[in-house]
Motif scaffolding. Sequence first.
Motif, PDB file in Angstrom:
ATOM      1  N   LEU A 144      28.878  80.856  49.795  1.00 21.31           N
ATOM      2  CA  LEU A 144      30.339  80.754  49.810  1.00 21.31           C
ATOM      3  C   LEU A 144      30.816  79.754  48.768  1.00 21.31           C
ATOM      4  N   GLU A 145      30.076  78.660  48.625  1.00 18.07           N
ATOM      5  CA  GLU A 145      30.399  77.675  47.591  1.00 18.07           C
ATOM      6  C   GLU A 145      30.284  78.299  46.207  1.00 18.07           C
ATOM      7  N   LEU A 146      29.233  79.063  45.974  1.00 16.38           N
ATOM      8  CA  LEU A 146      29.042  79.706  44.674  1.00 16.38           C
ATOM      9  C   LEU A 146      30.187  80.667  44.371  1.00 16.38           C
ATOM     10  N   GLY A 147      30.569  81.468  45.356  1.00  9.84           N
ATOM     11  CA  GLY A 147      31.680  82.387  45.158  1.00  9.84           C
ATOM     12  C   GLY A 147      32.982  81.663  44.861  1.00  9.84           C
ATOM     13  N   SER A 148      33.204  80.546  45.534  1.00  8.14           N
ATOM     14  CA  SER A 148      34.418  79.766  45.310  1.00  8.14           C
ATOM     15  C   SER A 148      34.427  79.157  43.912  1.00  8.14           C
ATOM     16  N   LEU A 149      33.282  78.624  43.495  1.00 12.54           N
ATOM     17  CA  LEU A 149      33.187  78.074  42.144  1.00 12.54           C
ATOM     18  C   LEU A 149      33.500  79.143  41.104  1.00 12.54           C
ATOM     19  N   TRP A 150      32.904  80.316  41.290  1.00  8.88           N
ATOM     20  CA  TRP A 150      33.139  81.396  40.325  1.00  8.88           C
ATOM     21  C   TRP A 150      34.605  81.811  40.307  1.00  8.88           C
ATOM     22  N   LEU A 151      35.236  81.922  41.465  1.00 14.56           N
ATOM     23  CA  LEU A 151      36.629  82.355  41.526  1.00 14.56           C
ATOM     24  C   LEU A 151      37.537  81.364  40.814  1.00 14.56           C
ATOM     25  N   VAL A 152      37.324  80.089  41.037  1.00 11.01           N
ATOM     26  CA  VAL A 152      38.141  79.066  40.364  1.00 11.01           C
ATOM     27  C   VAL A 152      37.916  79.127  38.860  1.00 11.01           C
ATOM     28  N   MET A 153      36.655  79.207  38.441  1.00  5.06           N
ATOM     29  CA  MET A 153      36.358  79.294  37.008  1.00  5.06           C
ATOM     30  C   MET A 153      36.962  80.541  36.396  1.00  5.06           C
ATOM     31  N   ALA A 154      36.876  81.668  37.116  1.00  7.10           N
ATOM     32  CA  ALA A 154      37.410  82.926  36.599  1.00  7.10           C
ATOM     33  C   ALA A 154      38.920  82.848  36.426  1.00  7.10           C
ATOM     34  N   ALA A 155      39.617  82.208  37.365  1.00  8.03           N
ATOM     35  CA  ALA A 155      41.072  82.090  37.264  1.00  8.03           C
ATOM     36  C   ALA A 155      41.469  81.242  36.057  1.00  8.03           C
ATOM     37  N   TRP A 156      40.839  80.090  35.903  1.00 11.58           N
ATOM     38  CA  TRP A 156      41.152  79.232  34.761  1.00 11.58           C
ATOM     39  C   TRP A 156      40.771  79.916  33.450  1.00 11.58           C
ATOM     40  N   GLY A 157      39.598  80.521  33.405  1.00  9.53           N
ATOM     41  CA  GLY A 157      39.176  81.208  32.181  1.00  9.53           C
ATOM     42  C   GLY A 157      40.091  82.366  31.834  1.00  9.53           C
ATOM     43  N   SER A 158      40.561  83.094  32.829  1.00 10.64           N
ATOM     44  CA  SER A 158      41.453  84.225  32.592  1.00 10.64           C
ATOM     45  C   SER A 158      42.786  83.770  32.017  1.00 10.64           C
ATOM     46  N   VAL A 159      43.306  82.671  32.539  1.00 12.82           N
ATOM     47  CA  VAL A 159      44.556  82.130  31.999  1.00 12.82           C
ATOM     48  C   VAL A 159      44.375  81.735  30.530  1.00 12.82           C
ATOM     49  N   GLY A 160      43.264  81.082  30.220  1.00 13.20           N
ATOM     50  CA  GLY A 160      42.979  80.742  28.828  1.00 13.20           C
ATOM     51  C   GLY A 160      42.848  81.970  27.959  1.00 13.20           C
ATOM     52  N   PHE A 161      42.241  83.022  28.502  1.00  9.72           N
ATOM     53  CA  PHE A 161      42.086  84.285  27.775  1.00  9.72           C
ATOM     54  C   PHE A 161      43.451  84.883  27.458  1.00  9.72           C
ATOM     55  N   ALA A 162      44.338  84.924  28.448  1.00  4.48           N
ATOM     56  CA  ALA A 162      45.669  85.495  28.249  1.00  4.48           C
ATOM     57  C   ALA A 162      46.467  84.702  27.224  1.00  4.48           C
ATOM     58  N   ILE A 163      46.402  83.383  27.305  1.00  5.87           N
ATOM     59  CA  ILE A 163      47.116  82.552  26.330  1.00  5.87           C
ATOM     60  C   ILE A 163      46.555  82.798  24.933  1.00  5.87           C
ATOM     61  N   GLY A 164      45.240  82.961  24.841  1.00  7.15           N
ATOM     62  CA  GLY A 164      44.625  83.256  23.551  1.00  7.15           C
ATOM     63  C   GLY A 164      45.083  84.588  22.983  1.00  7.15           C
ATOM     64  N   MET A 165      45.216  85.603  23.834  1.00  6.50           N
ATOM     65  CA  MET A 165      45.685  86.902  23.369  1.00  6.50           C
ATOM     66  C   MET A 165      47.138  86.829  22.909  1.00  6.50           C
ATOM     67  N   LEU A 166      47.929  85.980  23.522  1.00  4.73           N
ATOM     68  CA  LEU A 166      49.332  85.848  23.141  1.00  4.73           C
ATOM     69  C   LEU A 166      49.499  85.066  21.836  1.00  4.73           C
ATOM     70  N   THR A 167      48.703  84.019  21.653  1.00  3.19           N
ATOM     71  CA  THR A 167      48.863  83.155  20.484  1.00  3.19           C
ATOM     72  C   THR A 167      48.017  83.592  19.293  1.00  3.19           C
ATOM     73  N   ARG A 168      46.872  84.245  19.569  1.00  2.00           N
ATOM     74  CA  ARG A 168      45.938  84.717  18.540  1.00  2.00           C
ATOM     75  C   ARG A 168      45.346  83.577  17.706  1.00  2.00           C
ATOM     76  N   SER A 169      45.443  82.377  18.205  1.00  2.00           N
ATOM     77  CA  SER A 169      44.895  81.212  17.504  1.00  2.00           C
ATOM     78  C   SER A 169      44.161  80.340  18.510  1.00  2.00           C
ATOM     79  N   PRO A 170      42.887  80.022  18.267  1.00  6.44           N
ATOM     80  CA  PRO A 170      42.158  79.198  19.246  1.00  6.44           C
ATOM     81  C   PRO A 170      42.760  77.821  19.419  1.00  6.44           C
ATOM     82  N   VAL A 171      43.180  77.197  18.327  1.00  7.82           N
ATOM     83  CA  VAL A 171      43.753  75.852  18.428  1.00  7.82           C
ATOM     84  C   VAL A 171      45.062  75.883  19.200  1.00  7.82           C
TER      85      VAL A 171
END
Length: 280
Positions: free
Chosen positions: A160-187
């Motif tokens: 359950l801890e592993l699943g929770s860690l993954w879910l939190v990481m996936a949410a944060w990573g997904s938000v970063g992914f979306a912002i990256g797709m919108l800005t098209r610039s890593p910086v």
Amino acid sequence: MITNNLRAELFALRRRPGVLAMAGMWSTQVVVFAYLVPYIVYLTQGSAMAPAVAADMISGLLPEGAHYYVAGALPTFGGPVMLVIGALLATGDYRWGTLRTILGRQSDRGAFLGGRFLGLLVALLPVATVTLALGLLSSGVIALVNSSPARYATPLVLALELGSLWLVMAAWGSVGFAIGMLTRSPVTAIIVGLLWTVLVENAVALLANIVPGLDFLSTLLLGNSSNRLAVGLGSEPITITGAFGVQAQGTPLLAAAVLLAYITAAFAVSHAALRHRDVT
């Protein structure tokens, strides 16, 4: 088609030094800042603390607290790292100028994006696994040095801890992914993501605390939902006001639903950004 793109993305991930460096940075943070530094503080300042405070501190560092301790530290320290990883994955081909060539060989942009987005989610699973393993190992070493019994949680609780860690990481990573797709610039994506995390979530959390009737807004925050999930595992609530403070509202189940909503919304935004504009 998505399966082929997923395989290609997972193959390419092993050759992305920035992503590997950020994952390594987070692993170092787990060992040094989540365990080593607090244990040194306990050794040097524990006698000056109130007995209850010292007992709570060492219990989190021992194996008996490994099933929740790292999860409690993840939103504050690991969340921004996962956001950067997502941004790097989304903007890599824009930065290298290879996206037009790749999409020229694809008949469906949605399948390409789906494979890349799934690649991010799949890649974060070993990161979550290593995070939990480092927590278990570090707590075991502290128990040995401290001459304390090593009482680990049951396999079900650790899963359950592993699943929770993954879910939190996936949410944060997904938000970063979306912002990256919108800005098209890593910086730009990294700056916008970190500013949003530090400023916007802090502002909303502060507003929810001081304006009657708006406290429900805290349940919609990414940082709050991440922490609420950790509290459900046994972590002590963070009572400071701000993006990472846990409010009274919400349950772990609601927090999981909010995190899943962030992942879904991030994919929808990314899909719209790729489909409806030029790729240069």
